[in-house]
Design a protein around this motif. Structure first.
Motif, short mmCIF file in Angstrom:
data_model
loop_
_atom_site.label_atom_id
_atom_site.label_comp_id
_atom_site.label_asym_id
_atom_site.label_seq_id
_atom_site.Cartn_x
_atom_site.Cartn_y
_atom_site.Cartn_z
N VAL A 2 0.85 -1.18 0.00
CA VAL A 2 0.00 0.00 0.00
C VAL A 2 0.89 1.23 0.00
O VAL A 2 1.82 1.34 0.81
N GLN A 3 0.61 2.15 -0.90
CA GLN A 3 1.32 3.43 -0.92
C GLN A 3 0.41 4.52 -0.39
O GLN A 3 -0.77 4.58 -0.74
N LEU A 4 0.97 5.37 0.48
CA LEU A 4 0.21 6.44 1.10
C LEU A 4 0.89 7.78 0.80
O LEU A 4 2.10 7.90 0.98
N VAL A 5 0.09 8.75 0.37
CA VAL A 5 0.63 10.07 0.05
C VAL A 5 -0.23 11.13 0.74
O VAL A 5 -1.42 11.26 0.43
N GLU A 6 0.40 11.88 1.65
CA GLU A 6 -0.30 12.94 2.37
C GLU A 6 -0.22 14.25 1.59
O GLU A 6 0.73 14.50 0.84
N SER A 7 -1.19 15.10 1.83
CA SER A 7 -1.19 16.45 1.28
C SER A 7 -2.03 17.34 2.17
O SER A 7 -2.77 16.85 3.03
N GLY A 8 -1.92 18.65 1.97
CA GLY A 8 -2.77 19.58 2.69
C GLY A 8 -2.11 20.33 3.82
O GLY A 8 -2.74 21.19 4.45
#
Length: 125
Positions: A2-8
């Motif tokens: 699983v790849q997770l990418v945060e933003s904001g």
């Protein structure tokens, strides 16, 4: 995997709001429990909030309860952290994390298998 990418993340004044997003790819998102953690300079990583997979049960650290809200949109493979009434002490790098889990949420960082790269949140006084 699983790849997770945060933003904001970003810079906000005390009392302001931000919404963090964490986009997941690779597996059936609703089968994964998700969590948000944060790490301030010179401090250990700490738990912020967690949400279970399919049922959406949530849990919060006392320090953010009533100000932050974790939610998820399984159709968009995304988990959110809405942060209101931000305080300077909320300044940290925020990480999302995931692990298999439809029913329960998980609090300790040792419970999670997958981590994003982090997004900086800075709250000015």
């Amino acid at each position: 995997q699983v790849q997770l990418v945060e933003s904001g993340g970003g810079l906000v004044q005390a009392g302001g709001s931000l919404r963090l997003s964490c986009a997941a790819s690779g597996r059936t998102f609703s089968n994964y429990a998700m969590g948000w953690f944060r790490q301030a300079p010179g401090k250990e990583r700490e738990f912020v909030a967690a949400i279970s997979g399919s049922y959406g049960a949530t849990y919060y650290a006392d320090s953010v309860k009533g100000r932050f809200t974790i939610s998820r949109d399984n159709a968009k493979n995304t988990v959110y952290l809405q942060m209101n009434s931000l305080k300077p002490e909320d300044t940290a790098v925020y990480y999302c994390a995931g692990r298999p889990g439809r029913t329960y949420y998980y609090i300790g960082d040792h419970n999670y298998d997958y981590w994003g790269q982090g997004t900086q949140v800075t709250v000015s006084s």
